[in-house]
Scaffold this active site. Sequence first.
Site, PDB file in Angstrom:
ATOM      1  N   GLY A  90       0.784  -1.236   0.000  1.00  0.00           N
ATOM      2  CA  GLY A  90       0.000   0.000   0.000  1.00  0.00           C
ATOM      3  C   GLY A  90       0.815   1.285   0.000  1.00  0.00           C
ATOM      4  CD  GLU A 132       1.145   0.961   7.467  1.00  0.00           C
ATOM      5  OE1 GLU A 132       0.670   1.035   6.316  1.00  0.00           O
ATOM      6  OE2 GLU A 132       0.988  -0.030   8.188  1.00  0.00           O
ATOM      7  CG  ASP A 133      -1.409   2.043   3.052  1.00  0.00           C
ATOM      8  OD1 ASP A 133      -1.267   1.836   4.279  1.00  0.00           O
ATOM      9  OD2 ASP A 133      -1.916   1.181   2.296  1.00  0.00           O
TER      10      ASP A 133
END
Length: 187
Positions: free
Chosen positions: A50, A104-105
């Site tokens: 992601g 992180e997405d």
Amino acid sequence: MEKIEVNGMIFVPMFRHEEIVEIVKGVAAKLNEAYKDCKEKPLLLCTLNGALPFCGELMMHVNFDPEIASIKLSTYEGTESTGSIKKLIGPTTSVEGRNVIIVEDIVDTGISLRNLRRIMEEMGAKSAKVCTLLFKPGKFHAEEKKSGSMILPEFVGKEIPDAFILGYGLDYNDSFRCLRDIYVLKD
Ligand code: IMP
Ligand code: MG
């Protein structure tokens, strides 16, 4: 694209690509400030799949020279531990003694984030901070309260309401990751 229809659901644009790039520049500025006096080379740890586009854009806007590595987690498929996580790949370099920036997405329940912090600690990282493009604080607060901890992601691009989104790395059943814009499920 003005809307996406899939399995009876309709997704509409939330952030256009140009807006996303501005959000990335904003969070890169926060990293630049936080790591400006860091003597050792920080490690940007991309959480696959992601965060790929975010990490790719982010590394173009930081003014220090991080090492890049990846890690891939997946929801554990045990009968009693549906909320827990297993590590599938990586980290692709040693994190021991390193200042790790976990990329992180999105942070939703925070389960991935908590596990990533634990894995980094077990592997002897000197520090592990979380840099996320998006943050849904709603579910996070409820889950963190249950777990008894409350460590917020340190670097956040933008907070969003608790709704399902896709595009720019974020998937629905492993599709739509390659969209340049981010779309939100219409209710
Ligand atoms: P967590 O619930 O904070 O552990 O989030 C786990 C992962 O679920 C995130 O890193 C994303 O990859 C994914 N995720 C969370 N919310 C969404 C969403 O709205 N759309 C697509 N993927 C999501
Ligand atoms: Mg993710």
